[in-house]
Design an enzyme around this catalytic site. Structure first.
Site, PDB file in Angstrom:
ATOM      1  N   TYR A  83      -1.233  -0.527  10.638  1.00  0.00           N
ATOM      2  CA  TYR A  83      -1.511  -0.961   9.183  1.00  0.00           C
ATOM      3  C   TYR A  83      -0.315  -0.417   8.272  1.00  0.00           C
ATOM      4  CZ  TYR A  83      -3.676  -1.467   4.585  1.00  0.00           C
ATOM      5  OH  TYR A  83      -3.923  -1.474   3.135  1.00  0.00           O
TER       6      TYR A  83
ATOM      7  N   SER B  45       0.947  -1.232  -0.011  1.00  0.00           N
ATOM      8  CA  SER B  45      -0.134   0.138  -0.087  1.00  0.00           C
ATOM      9  C   SER B  45       0.894   1.150  -0.023  1.00  0.00           C
ATOM     10  CB  SER B  45      -0.926   0.036   1.259  1.00  0.00           C
ATOM     11  OG  SER B  45      -1.586   1.362   1.414  1.00  0.00           O
TER      12      SER B  45
END
Length: 257
Positions: free
Chosen positions: A161, A148
């Site tokens: 995250y 990501s």
């Protein structure tokens, strides 16, 4: 119309019954691979297979099974069943990811931290460990870890995250170097803000969406299909001399030099 870029290849894609994972599985199958999809729930696997069948991707193109990415035994069973059914694993796309906590990073409960790293990082490591020996015996293979842009540019309220996705960048570099002698290439996809159920919390509210779109050079949120072609390329002979790289698919969102 199917292309032949991945003809004869067997691909395993985790967390692939919706969103980016499903788009990747669909594209790999359309490009000629035999694809094994997976999800935590049988109902999700059945629904995704129904969608793909309706698009003309039959049993010879796509199959699926239940696999919880946080369970070592499920990961092993996914690889073992693929080997029994297809005789090989040429492509691995590790796509599973969770983000069960929102808030200040140091307020994250230990259980949530452990779950994030169990699914987002450890599962990718374990899957690579499972498939690499088979790829080596086949003369090579391709592993793609789905990271990501949060790995480069930590996102507000999802610090843990973001840290896990930064770890995937490092895992990509390490595995690429270690597996290169076996002709196993390891690369990473770093999506930006993509229109999926998983990311909806950051774009579904109109004001938040406008702020995001203003930060993205292309002025819009991406679609899952816009990630899939990059993965297919990385798994194809066209990328035969590419390993250890992370490709950002983010519409120009500024996340690194």
């Amino acid at each position: 119309m199917q292309r032949a870029a991945l003809a004869g290849k067997v691909a395993v894609v985790t967390a692939s019954t919706q969103g980016i994972g499903l788009a990747i599985a669909r594209r790999l199958a359309r490009d000629g691979a035999r694809v094994v999809i997976s999800s935590r729930k049988q109902a999700s696997v059945d629904r995704a297979l129904g969608l793909l069948r309706a698009e003309g991707l039959g049993l010879e193109c796509v199959s699926g099974r239940v696999c919880h990415a946080g369970k070592r035994e499920d990961l092993a069973a996914l690889v073992d069943e693929t080997l029994r059914s297809h005789g090989a694993v040429d492509v691995l796309v590790s796509n599973a990811g969770v983000s069960p906590f929102a808030g200040r990073t140091l307020d994250c409960p230990e259980e949530a931290w452990d779950k994030i790293f169990e699914v987002n990082v450890k599962a990718a490591f374990l899957l690579a460990k499972l498939v690499a020996p088979h790829m080596e015996r086949r003369g090579g293979g391709s592993i793609v870890l789905v990271g990501s842009i949060a790995g480069y540019h930590p996102m507000p309220a999802i610090g843990p995250y973001s840290v896990s996705k930064a770890a995937l960048l490092g895992l990509t570099k390490v595995l690429a170097r270690e597996l290169a002698p076996a002709n196993v290439r390891v690369n990473c996809l770093a999506p930006g803000v993509i229109r999926t159920g998983f990311s909806s919390a950051v774009w579904s509210e109109p004001a938040a969406r406008r702020r995001l779109e203003e930060a993205i050079d292309m002025g819009r949120i991406g679609e899952p299909e816009e990630c899939a072609g990059t993965v297919s390329f990385l798994c194809s002979p066209d990328a035969a001399y590419i390993t250890g790289e992370t490709i950002v698919v983010a519409g120009g969102f500024h996340c690194r030099l």
